[in-house]
Design a protein around this motif. Structure first.
Motif, PDB file in Angstrom:
ATOM      1  N   GLU A 166       0.917  -1.409  -0.009  1.00  0.00           N
ATOM      2  CA  GLU A 166       0.066  -0.036   0.092  1.00  0.00           C
ATOM      3  C   GLU A 166       0.859   1.010  -0.068  1.00  0.00           C
ATOM      4  OE1 GLU A 166      -3.507  -2.018   2.589  1.00  0.00           O
ATOM      5  OE2 GLU A 166      -2.432  -0.519   3.542  1.00  0.00           O
ATOM      6  N   SER A 167       0.454   2.363  -0.238  1.00  0.00           N
ATOM      7  CA  SER A 167       0.923   3.566   0.133  1.00  0.00           C
ATOM      8  C   SER A 167       0.489   4.063   1.089  1.00  0.00           C
ATOM      9  CB  SER A 167       0.447   4.630  -1.314  1.00  0.00           C
ATOM     10  OG  SER A 167       0.891   3.861  -2.516  1.00  0.00           O
ATOM     11  N   ALA A 168       1.359   5.335   1.651  1.00  0.00           N
ATOM     12  CA  ALA A 168       1.049   5.773   2.950  1.00  0.00           C
ATOM     13  C   ALA A 168       1.798   7.389   3.168  1.00  0.00           C
ATOM     14  CB  ALA A 168       1.521   5.007   4.253  1.00  0.00           C
ATOM     15  N   VAL A 169       0.771   8.247   3.796  1.00  0.00           N
ATOM     16  CA  VAL A 169       1.350   9.595   4.002  1.00  0.00           C
ATOM     17  C   VAL A 169       1.591   9.525   5.600  1.00  0.00           C
ATOM     18  CG1 VAL A 169       0.891  11.941   4.264  1.00  0.00           C
ATOM     19  CG2 VAL A 169       0.098  10.763   2.374  1.00  0.00           C
ATOM     20  N   ILE A 170       2.856   9.608   6.012  1.00  0.00           N
ATOM     21  CA  ILE A 170       3.307   9.428   7.485  1.00  0.00           C
ATOM     22  C   ILE A 170       3.663  10.672   8.048  1.00  0.00           C
ATOM     23  CG2 ILE A 170       4.988   8.183   8.914  1.00  0.00           C
ATOM     24  CD1 ILE A 170       5.197   6.389   6.164  1.00  0.00           C
ATOM     25  N   VAL A 171       2.905  11.062   9.214  1.00  0.00           N
ATOM     26  CA  VAL A 171       3.243  12.383   9.754  1.00  0.00           C
ATOM     27  C   VAL A 171       3.528  12.112  11.309  1.00  0.00           C
ATOM     28  CG1 VAL A 171       2.560  14.708  10.074  1.00  0.00           C
ATOM     29  CG2 VAL A 171       1.741  13.538   8.245  1.00  0.00           C
ATOM     30  N   PHE A 301       4.090   4.251  -2.548  1.00  0.00           N
ATOM     31  CA  PHE A 301       4.979   4.990  -2.030  1.00  0.00           C
ATOM     32  C   PHE A 301       4.689   5.210  -0.576  1.00  0.00           C
ATOM     33  CE2 PHE A 301       1.288   7.428  -3.246  1.00  0.00           C
ATOM     34  CZ  PHE A 301       1.059   8.343  -2.107  1.00  0.00           C
ATOM     35  N   LEU A 302       5.834   5.762   0.208  1.00  0.00           N
ATOM     36  CA  LEU A 302       5.897   6.406   1.479  1.00  0.00           C
ATOM     37  C   LEU A 302       6.339   7.766   1.434  1.00  0.00           C
ATOM     38  CD1 LEU A 302       7.554   3.283   3.437  1.00  0.00           C
ATOM     39  CD2 LEU A 302       5.185   3.516   3.166  1.00  0.00           C
ATOM     40  N   ALA A 303       5.332   8.515   2.015  1.00  0.00           N
ATOM     41  CA  ALA A 303       5.605  10.169   1.901  1.00  0.00           C
ATOM     42  C   ALA A 303       5.835  10.335   3.391  1.00  0.00           C
ATOM     43  CB  ALA A 303       4.531  10.641   1.312  1.00  0.00           C
ATOM     44  N   LEU A 304       6.819  11.009   3.763  1.00  0.00           N
ATOM     45  CA  LEU A 304       7.282  10.881   5.127  1.00  0.00           C
ATOM     46  C   LEU A 304       7.383  12.419   5.483  1.00  0.00           C
ATOM     47  CD1 LEU A 304      10.280   8.505   5.551  1.00  0.00           C
ATOM     48  CD2 LEU A 304       7.725   8.046   5.605  1.00  0.00           C
ATOM     49  N   SER A 305       6.882  12.927   6.506  1.00  0.00           N
ATOM     50  CA  SER A 305       7.254  14.351   7.136  1.00  0.00           C
ATOM     51  C   SER A 305       6.838  14.502   8.540  1.00  0.00           C
ATOM     52  CB  SER A 305       6.368  15.408   6.241  1.00  0.00           C
ATOM     53  OG  SER A 305       6.446  16.644   6.677  1.00  0.00           O
ATOM     54  N   ALA A 306       7.436  15.585   9.109  1.00  0.00           N
ATOM     55  CA  ALA A 306       7.075  15.716  10.567  1.00  0.00           C
ATOM     56  C   ALA A 306       6.417  17.140  10.589  1.00  0.00           C
ATOM     57  CB  ALA A 306       8.255  15.981  11.257  1.00  0.00           C
ATOM     58  N   THR A 307       5.933  17.847   9.504  1.00  0.00           N
ATOM     59  CA  THR A 307       5.253  19.027   9.650  1.00  0.00           C
ATOM     60  C   THR A 307       4.347  19.346   8.330  1.00  0.00           C
ATOM     61  OG1 THR A 307       7.464  20.174   8.258  1.00  0.00           O
ATOM     62  CG2 THR A 307       7.074  20.553  10.829  1.00  0.00           C
ATOM     63  N   ILE A 308       3.102  18.533   8.754  1.00  0.00           N
ATOM     64  CA  ILE A 308       2.217  18.867   7.448  1.00  0.00           C
ATOM     65  C   ILE A 308       1.090  19.266   8.248  1.00  0.00           C
ATOM     66  CG2 ILE A 308       0.660  17.846   5.787  1.00  0.00           C
ATOM     67  CD1 ILE A 308       3.134  16.189   4.881  1.00  0.00           C
ATOM     68  N   SER A 309       0.484  20.423   8.293  1.00  0.00           N
ATOM     69  CA  SER A 309      -0.536  20.904   9.119  1.00  0.00           C
ATOM     70  C   SER A 309      -2.065  20.214   8.241  1.00  0.00           C
ATOM     71  CB  SER A 309      -0.922  22.337   9.103  1.00  0.00           C
ATOM     72  OG  SER A 309      -0.968  22.949   7.594  1.00  0.00           O
ATOM     73  N   ASN A 310      -2.436  20.048   6.991  1.00  0.00           N
ATOM     74  CA  ASN A 310      -3.247  19.377   6.498  1.00  0.00           C
ATOM     75  C   ASN A 310      -3.107  18.041   5.909  1.00  0.00           C
ATOM     76  OD1 ASN A 310      -2.037  20.709   4.504  1.00  0.00           O
ATOM     77  ND2 ASN A 310      -3.654  21.264   3.364  1.00  0.00           N
ATOM     78  N   PRO A 311      -2.753  17.101   6.562  1.00  0.00           N
ATOM     79  CA  PRO A 311      -2.434  15.577   6.121  1.00  0.00           C
ATOM     80  C   PRO A 311      -3.403  14.973   5.364  1.00  0.00           C
ATOM     81  CG  PRO A 311      -2.504  15.431   8.363  1.00  0.00           C
ATOM     82  CD  PRO A 311      -2.469  16.737   7.938  1.00  0.00           C
ATOM     83  N   LYS A 360      -4.543   1.634  -2.455  1.00  0.00           N
ATOM     84  CA  LYS A 360      -5.103   2.444  -1.140  1.00  0.00           C
ATOM     85  C   LYS A 360      -4.095   3.237  -0.611  1.00  0.00           C
ATOM     86  CE  LYS A 360      -6.697   1.525   3.334  1.00  0.00           C
ATOM     87  NZ  LYS A 360      -7.079   0.521   4.469  1.00  0.00           N
ATOM     88  N   VAL A 361      -4.196   4.463  -0.301  1.00  0.00           N
ATOM     89  CA  VAL A 361      -3.320   5.434   0.232  1.00  0.00           C
ATOM     90  C   VAL A 361      -3.742   5.561   1.863  1.00  0.00           C
ATOM     91  CG1 VAL A 361      -2.375   7.552   0.294  1.00  0.00           C
ATOM     92  CG2 VAL A 361      -3.008   6.751  -1.668  1.00  0.00           C
ATOM     93  N   ARG A 362      -3.033   5.123   2.686  1.00  0.00           N
ATOM     94  CA  ARG A 362      -3.338   5.172   4.073  1.00  0.00           C
ATOM     95  C   ARG A 362      -2.627   6.518   4.694  1.00  0.00           C
ATOM     96  NH1 ARG A 362      -2.919  -0.190   7.866  1.00  0.00           N
ATOM     97  NH2 ARG A 362      -2.870  -1.801   6.434  1.00  0.00           N
ATOM     98  N   LEU A 363      -3.141   7.076   5.669  1.00  0.00           N
ATOM     99  CA  LEU A 363      -2.684   8.200   6.334  1.00  0.00           C
ATOM    100  C   LEU A 363      -2.433   7.732   7.749  1.00  0.00           C
ATOM    101  CD1 LEU A 363      -2.021  11.259   7.161  1.00  0.00           C
ATOM    102  CD2 LEU A 363      -4.454  11.578   7.555  1.00  0.00           C
ATOM    103  N   VAL A 364      -1.271   7.707   8.082  1.00  0.00           N
ATOM    104  CA  VAL A 364      -0.576   7.487   9.550  1.00  0.00           C
ATOM    105  C   VAL A 364      -0.211   8.542  10.284  1.00  0.00           C
ATOM    106  CG1 VAL A 364       1.067   5.951  10.700  1.00  0.00           C
ATOM    107  CG2 VAL A 364      -0.048   5.161   8.518  1.00  0.00           C
ATOM    108  N   LEU A 365      -1.076   8.892  11.265  1.00  0.00           N
ATOM    109  CA  LEU A 365      -0.525  10.314  12.116  1.00  0.00           C
ATOM    110  C   LEU A 365      -0.045   9.630  13.540  1.00  0.00           C
ATOM    111  CD1 LEU A 365      -3.560  12.673  11.592  1.00  0.00           C
ATOM    112  CD2 LEU A 365      -1.167  13.105  11.241  1.00  0.00           C
ATOM    113  N   TYR A 366       0.877  10.443  14.026  1.00  0.00           N
ATOM    114  CA  TYR A 366       1.597  10.273  15.203  1.00  0.00           C
ATOM    115  C   TYR A 366       1.908  11.470  15.616  1.00  0.00           C
ATOM    116  CZ  TYR A 366       3.811   7.992  19.211  1.00  0.00           C
ATOM    117  OH  TYR A 366       4.251   8.147  20.628  1.00  0.00           O
TER     118      TYR A 366
END
Length: 1098
Positions: A166-171, A301-311, A360-366
């Motif tokens: 899968e793909s994921a946006v990781i914040v 894909f995996l999209a990594l960041s520590a600073t996205i305010s509107n993920p 599928k694109v997952r949003l992983v927020l921590y």
């Protein structure tokens, strides 16, 4: 522990980290608890009623926390009694009674009540004095996929994402462990086969180098002949880019591969793409490239960041892209069955099956940081640097809280929560909720021996909610007073605070707050501050050295030199004859040499308090290996000298080897003080205990602040990170803390050259269907136009305008096939619009007119021709502006060329003709696009949003005046009408971008015009820098540093880029031109060779 409790506790905790047996750990904790209890009783007896040192009590509670939370199943009745006894001695009688209710405990209460009690409740004690020691929620069950540590729940979700393709946006916060999923992904693809490729996209060369080094050290694999495990591709270095299974690259370089028509077979091998620091998609410079990559890749894909305010918004956009590719894949698969032969079909099917991707694109927020950050304000008082704690709430105002509430990432440490509660009680004596929110009465803390960080977070949220109610329910006066009382005393210093920089570093060392990164925003200041600290330590050492130490060192050096000569002579003589006498002499010389060498080393040895280096972190042999890497670098000796003192600096103008020296030694723990620009804020793995903002800048904004401050606090080493503000204005500090990171909305995604590159891909790709699908994906899926119909329509019109332009200029034909010099234009894509202007000069024959050989039969060109050619190219591809005030000051220069001359007249006339044609066409385009504007928004004042076109404004003279001046201004913002701008002026140089209607999402910055001059905000002409022409004439960087004010490393990089542009033109012309004797081709080849020879001598 009996001799020294503090050192004993440190050794105990080191032992507990390495110990694997739970029963042994339990026994060790029990021994530690007994030692703490004994030390606490002795301390209280000695102090009596005086102020007690709570460090012993804190260590006692830490042992109790560990025993009850981590080893509860191994505790015996005797252990519980011991814990109850300890709690009683601390004065926590109710907790002791709840654990072990015995009569003995009650008797102990009477005996110890006054003498040993800490004097405050257990909840307050834990929050106020041991907040950073509170136990975090961590899973205890191992995951078979991870060997080195036990992953958290959110980290397991990332591993599931990779396992399911899968793909994921990781914040997740910096240093939280989100990058581990990247390496798990690489490992999975490496194990699967030798065919699959993982691409890691990083925003900076420094991060590319670091990730490449990590991959090479982490993985080993027997690769087929001609293949390697890890490849690197950056603008100035590439190693096995297409023959590797893990490619580490930068956005612009990866885009070149994805858009290359004949690299599509390699692209199909990509199984995963990892985008690190994906928030760069919201930047201003080349941010659109990130968009292009995300919409062109077909794999997960995996999209990594520590600073996205509107993920959520970003994830929805990316999911829409994946839906597109799912539809395309389905259509292509159906088409392959009906149209292709069996062999082709099976090959295509094999490609798709091998990928096995999910759409599928997952949003992983921590959002939880492992360690809290506490802020401090630095000030200079009475010649010394002082620190004041800066409570995060001090950055807020009641207006801000009423409108927006508390910022989502404004976290309080447990002691800051207590500080807020106490201040609220102090300000409002009759506060109704005071008892309910008292730490001892709070529901989550009631009768709890072990308060966890999660409990403290709930207490923090309750306080914030109550304080918000104060503001909204009529107690704004009290709320304002609370914020005022929480604000630190600010002492403004009129002098240069950076003069106290060495004092600041020394103070942090004494407070045990090193290692630290000091962020500054000027290259020169970064180096100067590091060197000033080194000078401070050298002076300190000089003061401590005996008066005759230098003389003794000089004498020993001379003796050592003589002994070395004698040894060398002895070795020469020994070749002729060997005797026992000569052997004895040789042994004596060697002994004397060793003695003198050791004595000299001891004489010159740096005392421990005169260096910040941790000598135990790395042995001398390994240190010399690191030093050897910079042996031939310009700043190598300086960096080695600083490193010996535990100091380093880091900025973009350093070479890769220079930066790597600092990064390696800092990660090893040898260097503990680093001054840096924002190059360290993007992903570089250099965690530290403290971060210091030591210089104000326009670049210090909410995003950079969070990226930089996130470096503080090393997981596994520091339970608390410290952030210091040194020489930053108080209002700016408040703004940084409370400001929200800007939402990702996307930049203008298209350009003329990009559309030409897409046309090349669509018509020349190895797989035409795939090439067309990629081109269409870029055109359809813009973050700017996502859920914005007006922006979508505008981009369609811009695409049509671009096609019209390309047809007019002869780069594509009526069917959209690239023609003429289209290849040259795309090779120079990063120089738009200069690439388009250059080709227009070429087509008009201006270069053929200029490039005349010295004689009819000659293939050589005069130096005058070469210099004029460099002048033209510098006006096109070496455009670096100098501030107008610098030109007006008439400074004295040592070199002849600082300000670049204008283009030769014929080139200048051709440029004017080109600009006029483009201006007319683009102005017409703007007039058409202006019909898409939202005029309701346009007729609002920019800040107040007050409408001036409604019925209530009909009688207003101002509104009447505004509304009457619309004629001839269809594409001009109504608000800007008063400044006298008409549609015909839209593309004039000096007209700001905001003149156009802002709701059409486009302005004249997207017009492919190249104005020969630029005006500053005061209307003054800004001259171009003649660095390229100056270097070609004199071949020296010294003048560029002295006169042009360009940092030597920046000058080197600028000249390198300029040379690569010349080389690219030369190679392209040779490929395109059928006539091998063409003068322009020969002239560019001569210039390329000549420039390269001069550049190699630098």
């Amino acid at each position: 522990m009996r001799r020294n409790l503090n050192s004993g506790i440190k050794k105990l905790e080191e032992f507990l980290k390495s110990c694997k047996s739970s029963s042994v750990k339990t026994q060790a904790e029990r021994v530690g608890l007994q030692a703490c209890l004994k030390a606490w009783k002795e301390h209280c007896r000695a102090e009596g009623e005086a102020t007690k040192d709570f460090n012993i009590a804190v260590n006692m509670m830490k042992r109790i926390h560990s025993l009850l939370e981590k080893h509860s199943e191994l505790l015996q009745e005797a252990d519980q009694k011991l814990i109850a006894r300890c709690l009683t001695y601390l004065g926590f009688y109710e907790l002791a009674d709840s654990l072990c209710p015995t009569q003995e405990a009650a008797d102990d209460v009477k005996m110890t009540k006054k003498k040993y009690s800490v004097g405050i409740g257990p909840a307050r004690f834990q929050l106020q004095y041991m907040g950073h020691y509170l136990i975090r929620e961590e899973r205890k069950d191992p995951d078979p996929r991870v060997q080195d540590f036990i992953p958290d729940t959110w980290q397991r979700e990332l591993l599931d994402v990779v396992d399911n393709y899968e793909s994921a946006v990781i914040v997740a916060p910096t240093s939280s462990g989100k990058t581990y999923a990247s390496y798990y992904c690489m490992e999975k693809v490496l194990k699967e086969s030798n065919e699959g490729v993982v691409v890691y996209v990083a925003p900076t060369k420094a991060l590319v180098n670091q990730v490449a080094a990590t991959v090479q050290n982490r993985y080993t694999k027997n690769m087929p002949a001609g293949e390697v495990l890890c490849g690197v591709f950056t603008s100035d270095y590439h190693h096995e880019a297409l023959n590797s299974q893990v490619l580490i690259t930068m956005p612009a370089c990866f885009e070149i591969l994805l858009l290359a028509p004949h690299r599509q077979n390699w692209v199909k091998r990509i199984r995963y793409v990892i985008f690190d620091e994906v928030h760069c998609i919201g930047g201003e410079i080349r941010a659109e490239i990130w968009e292009h990559l995300l919409v062109m890749i077909r794999c997960p894909f995996l999209a990594l960041s520590a600073t996205i305010s509107n993920p959520q918004h970003l994830t929805e956009w990316l999911q829409s892209v994946k839906r597109y590719w799912k539809q395309i894949d389905s259509t292509m698969e159906q088409g392959s069955v009906s149209q292709r032969n069996a062999a082709t079909c099976s090959s295509y099917h094999k490609d798709r099956v091998q990928a096995r991707q999910s759409y599928k694109v997952r949003l992983v927020l921590y959002e939880e940081r492992y360690n809290d950050l506490e802020k401090y304000l630095c000030s200079v008082r009475q010649g010394d640097v002082c620190f004041d704690h800066f409570h995060p709430c001090a950055a807020l105002t009641t207006d801000h809280i009423e409108k927006y509430g508390f910022p989502s990432d404004l976290a309080l440490s447990p002691r800051e929560s207590i500080q807020l509660y106490d201040t609220m009680c102090q300000v409002w004596k009759s506060w109704p909720q005071a008892q309910n929110l008292c730490p001892e009465n709070f529901t989550q803390f009631k009768n709890k021996i072990v308060i966890k960080m999660l409990d403290a977070r709930k207490y923090e949220e309750s306080l914030k909610e109550e304080f918000t109610n104060w503001v909204k329910n009529g107690n704004e006066k009290e709320a304002r007073l609370v914020l005022k009382n929480l604000s630190p005393d600010y002492h403004d210093y009129s002098g240069q605070m950076l003069d106290f920089f060495p004092c600041l570093v020394e103070k942090l060392r004494k407070m045990e707050k090193l290692p630290a990164v000091f962020f500054l925003f000027s290259l020169d200041t970064v180096e100067e501050c590091a060197e000033s600290v080194c000078e401070f330590l050298e002076e300190k050492q000089e003061e401590k050295r005996p008066p005759k130490a230098d003389k003794v060192a000089y004498t020993m050096t001379n003796k050592l030199r003589k002994v070395k000569k004698s040894l060398e002579k002895q070795k020469i003589d020994e070749k002729g004859q060997k005797s026992s006498r000569r052997l004895d002499q040789s042994i004596m010389y060697e002994a004397e040499h060793d003695y003198l060498l050791k004595s000299l080393e001891k004489n010159l040895e740096i005392p421990k308090d005169c260096t910040y280096a941790d000598q135990k972190a790395i042995d001398e042999e390994a240190l010399q290996m690191v030093f050897k890497r910079v042996k031939y670098e310009r700043k190598g000796d300086t960096l080695k000298k600083l490193a010996r003192r535990g100091i380093g600096y880091h900025h973009s103008s350093m070479t890769n080897k220079e930066k790597q020296l600092v990064e390696i030694l800092f990660r090893k723990g040898f260097i503990r003080v680093v001054t840096a620009t924002r190059t360290l804020s993007l992903g570089i793995n250099m965690p530290c205990k403290s971060v210091v903002f030591a210089q104000n800048s326009v670049y210090l904004d909410a995003l950079n602040y969070r990226q930089m401050s996130g470096r503080a606090g090393r997981r596994g080493q520091d339970l608390l990170g410290d952030v210091y503000f040194f020489d930053i204005p108080l209002p700016k500090i408040g703004k940084l803390i409370k400001s929200k990171v800007p939402d990702l909305r996307g930049q203008f995604p298209l350009s003329i050259t990009l559309i030409l590159r897409l046309m090349l891909l669509a018509t020349k790709a190895d797989d035409l269907e795939d090439g067309k699908a990629k081109a269409l994906s870029v055109l359809k899926h813009s973050l700017l136009s996502f859920k914005q119909p007006r922006a979508t329509d505008m981009l369609k019109l811009y695409f049509l305008y671009s096609l019209q332009f390309l047809v007019k200029e002869g780069h594509i034909d009526q069917e959209g096939n690239p023609t003429g010099f289209a290849g040259l234009v795309t090779h120079l894509h990063y120089h738009e619009p200069s690439n388009l202007v250059f080709v227009s000069f070429l087509v008009k024959g201006l270069f053929h007119k200029l490039c005349q050989p010295t004689s009819k039969d000659s293939k050589c060109f005069s130096e005058d021709v070469m210099e004029k050619l460099v002048l033209v190219l510098a006006n096109l591809f070496g455009r670096r502006y100098i501030p107008a005030k610098f030109h007006e000051a008439h400074p004295k220069f040592y070199q002849s060329k600082v300000f670049l001359d204008d283009l030769p007249q014929d080139f200048s006339d051709a440029l004017l003709e080109y600009n006029m044609q483009v201006t007319r066409d683009f102005a017409s385009f703007l007039l058409i696009v202006s019909r898409l504007a939202d005029m309701k928004q346009e007729y609002q004042l920019p800040l107040s949003k007050i409408e001036f076109a409604g019925k209530e404004c009909e009688d207003s003279p101002l509104v009447s005046h505004l509304m009457s001046c619309k004629e001839g201004r269809m594409a001009v913002s109504p608000f800007v009408c008063l400044s006298g701008n008409f549609d015909v002026d839209l593309l004039s140089p000096g007209v700001p971008n905001h003149v156009t209607l802002h709701t059409i999402c486009i302005n004249h910055a997207q017009a492919p015009v190249l104005w020969p001059h630029r005006l500053d905000s005061q209307g003054r002409k800004m001259p171009l820098d003649a660095y390229a022409l100056d270097f070609y004439k004199y071949g020296s960087l010294a003048g560029l540093d002295q006169d042009n004010r360009i940092h030597p490393r920046d000058a080197y990089n600028l000249l390198k880029d300029f040379y690569l542009t010349i080389k690219s033109i030369s190679v392209s012309l040779r490929e395109l031109c059928e006539n091998e004797e063409d003068n322009v081709v020969l002239a560019f080849e001569q210039l390329s060779k000549s420039f390269h020879e001069k550049f190699e001598l630098v």
